[in-house]
Each structure stands twice: as C-alpha cells, then as structure tokens.
Design a protein around this motif. Structure first.
Motif, PDB file in Angstrom:
ATOM      1  N   PRO A 145       0.799  -1.244   0.000  1.00 25.05           N
ATOM      2  CA  PRO A 145       0.000   0.000   0.000  1.00 25.05           C
ATOM      3  C   PRO A 145       0.821   1.278   0.000  1.00 25.05           C
ATOM      4  CG  PRO A 145      -0.018  -1.004   2.174  1.00 25.05           C
ATOM      5  CD  PRO A 145       0.754  -1.945   1.287  1.00 25.05           C
ATOM      6  N   ASP A 146       2.140   1.178  -0.060  1.00 28.74           N
ATOM      7  CA  ASP A 146       2.956   2.390  -0.118  1.00 28.74           C
ATOM      8  C   ASP A 146       3.251   2.812  -1.548  1.00 28.74           C
ATOM      9  OD1 ASP A 146       3.057   2.242   2.681  1.00 28.74           O
ATOM     10  OD2 ASP A 146       4.777   0.892   2.585  1.00 28.74           O
ATOM     11  N   LYS A 147       2.847   2.014  -2.493  1.00 25.97           N
ATOM     12  CA  LYS A 147       3.048   2.364  -3.903  1.00 25.97           C
ATOM     13  C   LYS A 147       2.123   3.526  -4.253  1.00 25.97           C
ATOM     14  CE  LYS A 147       2.991   0.264  -8.511  1.00 25.97           C
ATOM     15  NZ  LYS A 147       4.383   0.605  -8.827  1.00 25.97           N
ATOM     16  N   ILE A 148       2.668   4.522  -4.913  1.00 22.83           N
ATOM     17  CA  ILE A 148       1.897   5.752  -5.121  1.00 22.83           C
ATOM     18  C   ILE A 148       1.017   5.692  -6.361  1.00 22.83           C
ATOM     19  CG2 ILE A 148       2.133   8.206  -5.671  1.00 22.83           C
ATOM     20  CD1 ILE A 148       4.623   8.154  -3.792  1.00 22.83           C
ATOM     21  N   ASP A 149       1.527   5.105  -7.441  1.00 26.66           N
ATOM     22  CA  ASP A 149       0.751   5.120  -8.671  1.00 26.66           C
ATOM     23  C   ASP A 149      -0.151   3.885  -8.779  1.00 26.66           C
ATOM     24  OD1 ASP A 149       3.260   3.802  -8.803  1.00 26.66           O
ATOM     25  OD2 ASP A 149       2.927   3.467 -10.933  1.00 26.66           O
ATOM     26  N   ALA A 150      -1.278   4.060  -9.430  1.00 32.29           N
ATOM     27  CA  ALA A 150      -2.208   2.968  -9.679  1.00 32.29           C
ATOM     28  C   ALA A 150      -2.942   3.263 -10.976  1.00 32.29           C
ATOM     29  CB  ALA A 150      -3.210   2.843  -8.539  1.00 32.29           C
ATOM     30  N   PRO A 151      -3.056   2.290 -11.879  1.00 32.57           N
ATOM     31  CA  PRO A 151      -2.410   0.980 -11.788  1.00 32.57           C
ATOM     32  C   PRO A 151      -0.915   1.068 -12.063  1.00 32.57           C
ATOM     33  CG  PRO A 151      -3.852   1.111 -13.730  1.00 32.57           C
ATOM     34  CD  PRO A 151      -3.899   2.422 -13.064  1.00 32.57           C
ATOM     35  N   ARG A 185     -10.225   1.422  -7.471  1.00 33.02           N
ATOM     36  CA  ARG A 185      -8.846   1.752  -7.799  1.00 33.02           C
ATOM     37  C   ARG A 185      -8.443   1.002  -9.055  1.00 33.02           C
ATOM     38  NH1 ARG A 185      -6.503  -0.489  -4.027  1.00 33.02           N
ATOM     39  NH2 ARG A 185      -6.876   0.884  -2.276  1.00 33.02           N
ATOM     40  N   GLY A 186      -7.925   1.702 -10.044  1.00 32.11           N
ATOM     41  CA  GLY A 186      -7.546   1.066 -11.299  1.00 32.11           C
ATOM     42  C   GLY A 186      -7.874   1.963 -12.467  1.00 32.11           C
ATOM     43  N   ALA A 196      -6.609  -2.411  -9.374  1.00 31.13           N
ATOM     44  CA  ALA A 196      -5.396  -2.247  -8.569  1.00 31.13           C
ATOM     45  C   ALA A 196      -5.715  -2.511  -7.103  1.00 31.13           C
ATOM     46  CB  ALA A 196      -4.843  -0.838  -8.751  1.00 31.13           C
ATOM     47  N   ARG A 198      -4.332  -2.823  -3.226  1.00 26.01           N
ATOM     48  CA  ARG A 198      -3.217  -2.377  -2.372  1.00 26.01           C
ATOM     49  C   ARG A 198      -3.396  -3.039  -1.027  1.00 26.01           C
ATOM     50  NH1 ARG A 198      -1.743  -1.692  -6.424  1.00 26.01           N
ATOM     51  NH2 ARG A 198      -1.040   0.128  -7.584  1.00 26.01           N
TER      52      ARG A 198
END
Lengths: 257, 257, 257, 257
Positions: A145-151, A185-186, A196, A198
C-alpha cells in the motif's frame, strides 16, 4: 568474445548494481572485471576489457554511459529508467555507425529492459499472445500500500498489449453489461480493465484473466523480492552479444519459439 | 415435529422451487408433501400438514405467503427477494403473537436468507470475523459479463461487514498511498475497496484479501451453478424449527462455534 | 496489571526474541522491561516486574523458564517448540496451585502457541469450522524446496482438524473414484488428502479447498516472512493476562464469536 | 476452398458432434452441409461437397473415417481419441500420396487434436515455453471426484513437456530436500511432480507453478463445461485448409509468434 564473458557493472554501489555484481561473481561463465560508480569515468580503461557493461545508474547518467561503453567496444545491458524515443534513437544511430561494415549477426548490441523479472516479462508476453483467442480479458495488479501510482506501469503495459492484440485480431469491445459502479482503484486502458489492489504484506503481483464461454485462462506472476531480477539480468548479459543493434524488452531475448 | 420433516414448496414450478422439490425428495429425513404454485391458495389445506414451507416465489407474493403459512402452523424458509424493514417487522410481530405463551425455545420460526450458497455465506462470515486482525482488506468479485450491477450485492455486503468489524475493533483507515487511478469497475464501500471483474466463462465468485506485514489471508468462493444453493436450503429446512422467531441470514443457523 | 503491560523477553538475542523485543518497544501500551538470554537466571529480579514473560528460547530450556516465570508472578506466552502432554501437564498443575483461592477469571495464565501467524491460525480455524458443510476437502501446502519434511506440520494439523470435524458431523469418506496414481509428495491424513508443493521462491503457504456440488470455498494463507508472527505475539501478550490457566493455541485467544 | 467453408460433422448425434453442428451453424463464414452418424457411409456423396470433415466418433471408426474423407477430397479435423503412431503414420502416408505434385502450401490437411480447449492448450504450451527459465516447476490438476484416473492425461502431458524443455535447456533435477511423505494422489512424471486434487463441485482445472528465487509464475486453466471446446473446434476448421499434411495438436495452428 571469449568463452567467459567479462562484465563491468555501472552503478555498482547501488542496490541493483550491488546485487548484479554478486550475481555475476556467482555465475558460471561470467567474470566481474569492473565496478564503476558515480564520479568514475566510463572508458576503455575503467571498463577493463569488459565484453558487456551493465548499467544500473540514474536517468541523468544512463545515456551518456551507454555511448561511452559503446565507444569502448562493449555491449550494454541497461536497467535504468528514463529512456524515451529521442534517447533510444541516438543509441540506435550510434550502433548503426559502430556496426557499419560488419557481417550480419555481428556487431555491438544494446539491450534496454524496463523489467528484468522473468515471471513478469513472461506473464505479459503470454497474455498478449493469448489475448486474441478470448472474448474477455481483465488485469488485476496487487501491490503493497505504499506504492503511489495505480495501476502499476507493468499492468498498464500488459493491458495495452492485450488491447493491441485484440485490435490486430479484429476483436471488438469486450462484453460488459455494467452501467454503474466504476469508482474502484484502477483504470480502463484502451478498453482493458485494470484493477489495482493495495494490501499490506504484498510486494508486486499481476494476474491476467482471459475468458471464453465455459473456460478461463489465468496467468499470475509474483515478485517477492529484488533477487528475482537477477536471472533476467544474467540472461541479458549472456544474450546481448549475439543481438547487434538496439533491443528493447527482455522478452526479445527469450527463446519462446 | 416428527422425525421426518414434512415440506411444502411454494413457487414449485419456478427454477429454484423445482430444484428444491427435487432436493427435498432426494434428502434423508425430509418428505415433500405439497407443491404450491402461482394461483394456488396457501392455507392449512394446501400445505397438507407441512412442518416447513419453503418460499421461492416473487417479491409481490412472498410476504402474504409467509403470513398464511404461519397461520397454518408451519415454519417458513424464505429465499425470495424484496424484503425490507417494514415487511420483516410485520413478520416479527406475527411470530410474537403466534409464539406468545409457548415455552422458551419452542414456537414458530421464519428464516429469510438472501443467499443460500454455503460457500458464499461462509466466505462473508469468515471475512467479517477475520477483518479486525488485519491492517488491509479488499474484495474482488468476479462475474459473467451479462450481470448489470457492479459491484455485486454480495460483495457490497461483505465489504460493509468488514468495514463494520474494523470500526468495532477501533481500526482506522487502511494504508493507501495512491492518489490517482480510481476509474476501474467497482466501488469504495465504507472505506473497503471492491473490485468487479466481468469475464465470459465465469459465473459468480468472490475473493476477500486480508493483509498484514509479511502475511496474507485469502478467502475465495466460487458458485458454478444453482445446484450449489440446495445444501443451504436443506440446512435451513432442518434448522428453522428449532429457532423460534425471525432469523435473517443463513449464517445464523450455521454451527461455527 | 496496570494499563501498560510490562514485558520480559526470554531468548532476547535469538531471531524471534529480537523481533519480539522490537515489536514490544514499538507497540502502544506495552513496555519492554527485561531482555533475558541463555545463561541468565529467570527470577523475580531478572524479570524486573514484568507482567508477561515471552519465551522464545530452546526446547531444553522452555519448561523450566515457564515454571520460574510463574514463581515470579508473571503470565507467560510461549513460542518455543518441544512441548508434550507431560510438560503441559506439569504447567497446568503449577497454575492450579498458583491460582488456588483466587476469584474466577483471575490468576496467572500461560499461553503455548505452536504458530503465531494470524493468517495461518485463522485459515486452520475457519477450515475446521467449515468442513462439516462440504462433501469434499483437500489441503495443498506450498513451501520453499529446502524444507525437509512433507507435508508440513501446519498442513497435517489442518487436515486432522478437518477430519475430526467431519467425523463429529457424521460425514463419511469423501468421494474419490481414483484407484491409481498415489505417488505424489504429500500424505493422506485421517482420510484428508494433503498435497505438498516445493518451489523455489515460495516461503510458507497453505490452501484449503472445500467443495460441494456447484460450489467451492478456498481458504489460502501466505507467510512471506517472520515479521508476520509479530501481530500474533503482541495479541497473545495482551490477552494472556485475562485467561487464567493453560491455553494451547492462539486460536483460543482470538475473538471469532 | 470458397470464402464460406462447408463443414460435415461425423458423429453428429453424439454430445461433441451435436455441439459442433450447433457451433458451425452459428458461426460466421461456416456452413453445415452434412450430419453423418454411426451406420452412415462416409463418401463424396454423404459429405455433400464439404471442404472440412470434423470427426467426433469413436476410436474404432475414426481412422477409417479420415481415409474416407481424404478420398472424397476433404480436409479433416479429428477430436476422437484412440490414435497411435501406426494409425497416424498411415494417415501421413495417405496425405503424402494425395498431395504429391501439388504446389507447396496446398493440398489436403488433417488435424488431430487430443484437446480443443484453448485455455488448456495454451496453458500447456506456455508452461513448456517458460519451463527452461525456472529452477522449479510443479503441476496441480483439479477435477471432480468421479474421474477415475489420476493424474489426468492433460497434466501428464504438461509435466512431460516441462521435463523435456528442462532437459533441452540443460537443467538438472529440481531442488527438493524432502525425503518422506510421498503418498498423495498424483505422480512423478519424468521428475516433474504432479498433484491431483479431487473435489466435488470442480470440473477440470490445471495449475502450473514455476519458481525462481524471489518470484513465481502461475499458469492456471479452468474448463467449466464442454462449451469451452467449441472455439478451438471452429479455429481448427478454419485453419486446417491452410496446413497440408498431418498436424497433431491444436497448439500448432495457434498463432503465438
């Protein structure tokens, strides 16, 4: 190129560079001849006779490194991001000049790979190949869940490749009766839905679902840690010498015939 | 109630009703005593001494059927949709009057179940129980592409139950660094992300993902065809007699202690 | 016990012990008051007023540590292996003597847990609860290829629990028409098939599949690294004080009602 | 061959034959010109000018049907089992005689396919292509519990293809530290472990797991019902005319380049 491939690592003190040095040292048939870091010059002297230079540096340095390594007569494997059409074009021209007059199949090669994960590259490649045979296709990517971009960029590339394959095969839009509920999200990438997820505990995973009446094909890929990139890096080091010119994407050095 | 449970099926000519008739006839300890269809009166005579009436009719008829069956002294299992607080309230009052003066644990029972799929009900129940122990939770539901609504009602209920469990346990919002890319099929239900996949070949499936640092729990449920509802219907028929009053949800007759 | 729970860690220099120290220090409402290692005495002085002692030592030391901690008036959480009926019996007797005359619900508690992974414990617990409602049940465990035993202890316990639940519910043998081909890695545990996959890249994973006509319930659990045990350890530390006597298994302190 | 492909179905009254007739009638660019059943003669007259004959008959009849259809000038698609090296050899010889003197790329074609499921054929093909790039590979097949053989023929073929790819790539035995516990349902096929799950509710499913340090590639295939074979049958009908000679396996008419 002798039987043993001599390898120089650029960005040897970075995380990927350090792992590459260790992997080269542990591999049969490869010899680590140079570790080059930020501030070091890249030339025939510092490359120390390397057959192949591996670049894991930074976007601001990578193109200059490639030109310098080519000038020193080395093939190059590039894992650094930040390349665009213009910089790839300049490398192509450099390779044409350098390889001019050599017999077909010989000459210097550069391989730029956005992803060295074999499972990730294979998942994307197989999904694109299979897409034309299925009525439906969707992508689920799952990350910490620390990833900023999605997807994720990988999922976007996968979806775009599926969309391209469907267009080439003359397939129309996928069946989809839904009219409401599109706030997850996606994204919709060229008509291919990407979801996406997270979730704490996950690293980087991708699942491609392909469906026809009565059947489903699922291609799933899990990257649990950075160690997973080393088989792809070593494969690239071994293959780049037999592919003159510019190659983009690890899938192009895989033997999937 | 004798050892053998006598069962009447209301809506016996419909798809679910017909399957229920067949399942009752094939089950040990159950006897099908009446098949009642649209146009038939529901009373002591047509119920033919049934201990339990099973209603798979239509929203417009189901409440009246329940009152009529109670008047005839039968327990009722309801699989028809269309119930709301008001109609459930009227059935509760009817049961209170009917059971007034009976010893505790005796009296008529009505079980209204939105879903008789054991795997679906268990997945939702387990997900809600587990939710308080995980930092992250997301739901992926997968259906055939002719389904109009997204996300599915089952997935919405699951997500709402997870959200409720998190609130009761004092958990805050889930970790999520994403700021862009929220245009996929699905919804944010009370802070729990629900992703909706539509794929030719699938029927009805739900996957709940729960994550902590270093671990993941996945609960997945597949409904391949309508036959999957019969074990839940038979269980309801067997259990309704020992649960006086109104019960909503098959999970409340499952023994999960 | 005051609002803040004071914790002593036995085996503080070991891998699990060190992680536990770090987790206790980072947790709200817990205070690390002692790190005890091999060679240190365990008594009221070294325990430094701890409310709870956590033992991650070695099989040869763990039982004596528990008795010593109880003598010093501390509750104990045990993650060390090597316990059997005899040693558990001696701890039970010690607890009875120590708690004699205290009001119900008060007194010292010991929690021995073979597994602190919440996802693993929940997967096993849910599988056992669900088993009575399904015709078929099989277990697939997946581990890294350096693991020597197959199937894993966790998978054996899961299968045994499923078998027990089936027996209690009066279910007979599962349907299985196969007569040949029983030479894969794994085992038949009390009639429940356990399949053992060994694959480079995996850590520790378990999947329980439950099936009825037309439906499937899958409960899957992934342990990616040892960090995943800490939420379970902290939960045990918080709960052991309110459970006088001996408790075996983390599932018994989970609130799954 | 005209733009519309005329199709005769042999075994038109059988389950697969009847589905094929319906699928041909519903397909663009195909015309059903003959339904031939047990007892009917197979010759130019009964084939009614068919460009392609599709054989879903029985092992005792299929070879004679193929020779008869070739004599009548039709291409043949065969889904019947029971073929061996000898019968395939006789069909090859027949095709060589029939096609003698025709320009390259022209002439009659026969396609014998043990499996028309696109997802099944693609899963097997991709697994074989990917196998050389992974340290570990195992196969899990999952079927309904009334299936007599274990592991399934498809899973055996997949495992054998993986083993062959590993040998060709010079890979040795897979890592496996286990010494005990090899009594589960399944088999060791040429060093590749195949696990066989039997579960009520399932139909036919296969999962291939490929692992390297830090990564996993999973290829999964689900066949929910026989309808899933029709896209493969129609593809074979459309492609057989452009592949003179004998082709074995649907994968050879897929465009995976």
């Amino acid at each position: 190129m002798t039987d043993t491939i001599r390898v120089a690592v650029l960005g040897a003190a970075g995380r990927m560079g350090a792992q590459t040095c260790a992997a080269v040292e542990a591999a049969d048939g490869l010899e680590l001849v140079a570790r080059i870091d930020a501030g070091d010059t890249v030339d025939a002297s510092t490359l120390a006779g390397a057959d192949v230079a591996v670049d894991f540096t930074v976007p601001a340095a990578t193109e200059a490194n490639v030109h310098a390594a080519l000038d020193a007569g080395a093939h190059v494997v590039v894992g650094t991001t930040g390349w665009d059409d213009a910089s790839r074009g300049r490398v192509s021209e450099h390779l044409e000049r350098a390889n001019d007059g050599r017999p077909a199949g010989e000459g210097l090669g550069v391989l730029i790979a956005p992803n060295f994960g074999l499972s990730a590259v294979l998942a994307m490649t197989f999904a694109a190949k299979a897409a034309r045979y299925f009525e439906s296709a969707e992508v689920v990517e799952l990350h910490h869940p620390d990833k900023i971009d999605a997807p994720s960029g990988t999922a976007r590339h996968t979806a775009a490749a599926i969309a391209r394959a469907r267009t080439e095969a003359g397939l129309g839009a996928m069946p989809d009766a839904t009219e409401t509920g599109h706030e997850a999200r996606g994204a919709d990438v060229d008509g291919v839905r990407v979801h996406a997820v997270r979730l704490r505990g996950l690293v980087a995973h991708e699942e491609i679902l392909l469906g026809n009446a009565g059947e489903q094909l699922v291609i799933r890929q899990d990257s649990f840690d950075r160690a997973s990139f080393m088989p792809g890096v070593l494969l690239a080091v071994r293959e780049v010498g037999s592919r003159p010119g510019l190659t983009v994407g690890l899938e192009n050095v895989l033997d999937l015939g």
